[in-house]
Design a protein around this motif. Structure first.
Motif: not given
Length: 625
Positions: A91-112
């Protein structure tokens, strides 16, 4: 957030417009919802890729890089981890939550799969990646698609050689022989992939029962009907990972289930590590101790480059280890020339061997190996020659320390008389450790039993290694005592799942991941390997052979190999960052500075390591599994 709400959100986002509802339901069904609090870190800069993409569903996330004004704030609908998904780098950056957050994680095989089936989706996603990089860096980065993304489609052999399933095994082998190839793709009458036939299949399946096979020549009996099949957009590093998981040598590129290309694991490794020989060139051309010191100090750059090319740390460590070995070998020649000029004695004309032990011998050295080495002399060595070699040892050890290989705190160095023995003296010493183990013998044997030749007479080293294997096979109780000494140490995870860290001193709040995690994997695996008389030294190779011999179950092998990857990845990443900051790399890590993802991975790894140690203790104490 319900699955329907996720689908509604995706349909409103331009990237997913044009993707049919059935496919969206499939994608969301394989995805994962993650709820995080303000301040939680999704991933740190330079952390290993997490095999997929995050999309922000609710809340706010910041991406911070080292560039001037290099911070981007993301809102619902934005993706997180775009450039790393493309390049499969850190990863080239640090990703940090500014607020309480909900994320969806997509496995790479779905994207490909979406990239393969929907050209519009692929083009939009690539443009998103370019835009994100431009926002972070402040300049055009369109070339990232060509310079860092290595896909299967770019390197596969195409068109692929195919045969119909109705073909007989004999005819298929004739095709392979005529075209001098090691694999064929089997297809059905609709040209859909049905399996793959390799020369390994022929040997292990066809010739395993030759007479019966001649009576049943149907090709489908001999093909692997669960091949690694990936879209052409799939990255090489991910393809290699899938091949390793399935223990297969080939992957087939498919479009709508039709084979369009093929690639081997050897081809992928050659592509990913094609620059490794370049890294060693400056070592070969070094002419002085100072040149080699500079090579040592720049090793972290090589390590970082390799980690950006592959996800498997176990494949990187042998390369780093070989570079350490090459530096030491070159330093031996440089020191020998210095010694010749000073004394008139060329020690290279004297029969002897210098052995390296521990992590360097196992091809598992990182950026901070010390001097674990010793001498093996032939029994016929004269006192004069022995004295010359002992005098040379002082110069060699001093040069090693100057270059960066610190003096071994435990005294395992060629300058220690106990580490400079004839072959017979070594056998007597090691035999006494095994017959009458004391604290010192157990401590030293955990390093010395993993040994290989640095320079000199290989025959002496081979004979010593064979002696150790023969002696251990008659004294398995010694292996139990070695593991019992490990059991006295604490795995740094409490029964409540919290990390146990140093309470005081220079490393307060940290864990020594070598002593408290990695050593347990190495020691238990070594114990099994020595007991079974296996010649392997590398821990991963030892585990694979133990699994093939059914000494380790498939589940144990997979769990411990994964734990090994987790620990070594965290350690090597941390060492690279320390070296970049001008610090001396070590094995201490602050677990609370890891992302939540890596914290959970480390906790799971420590749990598996604890079970592995218990398995070893039960095995060698005679208790059933």
């Amino acid at each position: 957030m319900l699955n329907k709400e996720i689908i509604d959100l995706l349909q409103n986002f331009f990237l997913f417009r044009g993707v049919d509802l059935e496919r969206l339901e499939m994608v969301t069904g394989n995805s994962q919802l993650i709820a995080l609090e303000s301040g939680d870190v999704i991933f740190h800069k330079n952390e290993a890729y997490q095999k997929g993409l995050y999309m922000l569903a609710e809340g706010k996330v910041s991406l911070a890089a080292d560039y001037e004004h290099g911070e981007v704030t993301l809102s619902p609908g934005d993706f997180i981890g775009l450039s790393t998904f493309l390049a499969k780098s850190r990863y080239t950056v640090t990703a940090k939550c500014v607020d309480d957050s909900t994320l969806i994680f997509f496995p790479e095989v779905c994207i490909y799969k979406l990239m393969s089936d929907y050209e519009d989706f692929k083009e939009k996603l690539q443009q998103l990646i370019i835009d994100r990089l431009n926002n972070l860096s402040g300049h055009k980065t369109d070339s990232i698609l060509h310079s860092t993304y290595k896909s299967v489609g770019t390197y596969m052999t195409s068109p692929v050689m195919k045969v119909n399933c109705s073909t007989t095994i004999v005819d298929a082998c004739q095709v392979m022989s005529n075209h001098r190839i090691g694999s064929l793709v089997a297809v059905d009458d609709r040209n859909k992939i049905a399996g793959i036939l390799t020369s390994k299949n022929v040997i292990h399946k066809f010739f395993n029962n030759f007479e019966e096979s001649l009576n049943r020549p149907e090709l489908e009996r001999y093909v692997n009907d669960d091949p690694v099949a990936v879209p052409p957009e799939f990255p090489l590093v991910s393809t290699l990972h899938e091949m390793r998981k399935k223990n297969q040598d080939y992957a087939v590129a498919v479009k709508n289930d039709e084979p369009i290309g093929i690639i081997s694991s050897k081809d992928i490794l050659r592509i990913l590590f094609s620059d490794s020989s370049i890294y060693a060139t400056s070592i070969d051309e070094a002419e002085s101790v100072d040149d080699l010191r500079e090579n040592f100090r720049s090793l972290y750059r090589t390590a970082e480059s390799l980690m950006n090319s592959s996800k498997m740390t176990s494949e990187i460590l042998p390369i780093i280890s070989s570079m350490h070995i090459n530096i030491m070998k070159k330093l031996y020649d440089v020191t020998a020339e210095q010694f010749l000029e000073k004394t008139g004695k060329d020690i290279r004309t004297i029969k002897h061997a210098i052995i390296v032990m521990g992590s360097a011998a196992r091809k598992e050295a990182m950026l901070d190996p010390d001097q674990d080495n010793g001498y093996v002399f032939p029994d016929s060595i004269s006192e004069e020659d022995r004295a010359s070699l002992n005098e040379f040892a002082v110069h060699f050890s001093d040069n090693l320390d100057y270059v960066g290989y610190e003096y071994c705190k435990g005294g395992i160095m060629v300058t220690n008389e106990e580490m400079a023995n004839t072959l017979s003296e070594w056998k007597e010493l090691i035999g006494d450790w095994i017959d009458n183990p004391g604290e010192k013998g157990i401590r030293w044997s955990s390093i010395i039993f993993d040994l290989t030749t640095l320079v000199g007479e290989d025959r002496l080293v081979w004979e010593l290694r064979q002696f150790i294997l023969d002696k251990i096979s008659k004294k398995p109780a010694f292996l139990l005592q070695m593991l019992q000494s490990d059991a006295g140490l604490k795995i740094p995870r409490s029964i409540f799942g919290k990390f146990i860290v140093e309470k005081e001193g220079e490393h307060k709040g940290m864990i020594n991941l070598k002593r408290a995690a990695l050593s347990f994997i190495v020691d238990v695996t070594r114990a099994f390997s020595l007991f079974k008389g296996q010649q392997d030294l590398n821990t991963i190779e030892r585990m694979e052979h133990l699994a093939r011999a059914h000494v380790l179950s498939e589940e144990t092998h997979d769990n411990i190999q994964n734990a090994y990857e987790v620990v070594t990845d965290i350690l090597l990443s941390n060492q690279i960052e320390m070296a970049k900051e001008g610090k001396q790399p070590d094995k201490f890590v602050d677990p609370h500075k890891l992302s939540l993802y890596n914290q959970e991975k480390l906790k799971n790894a420590l749990s598996q390591i604890s079970k592995f140690l218990s398995t070893g203790l039960r095995y060698f104490s005679g208790s059933p599994f």
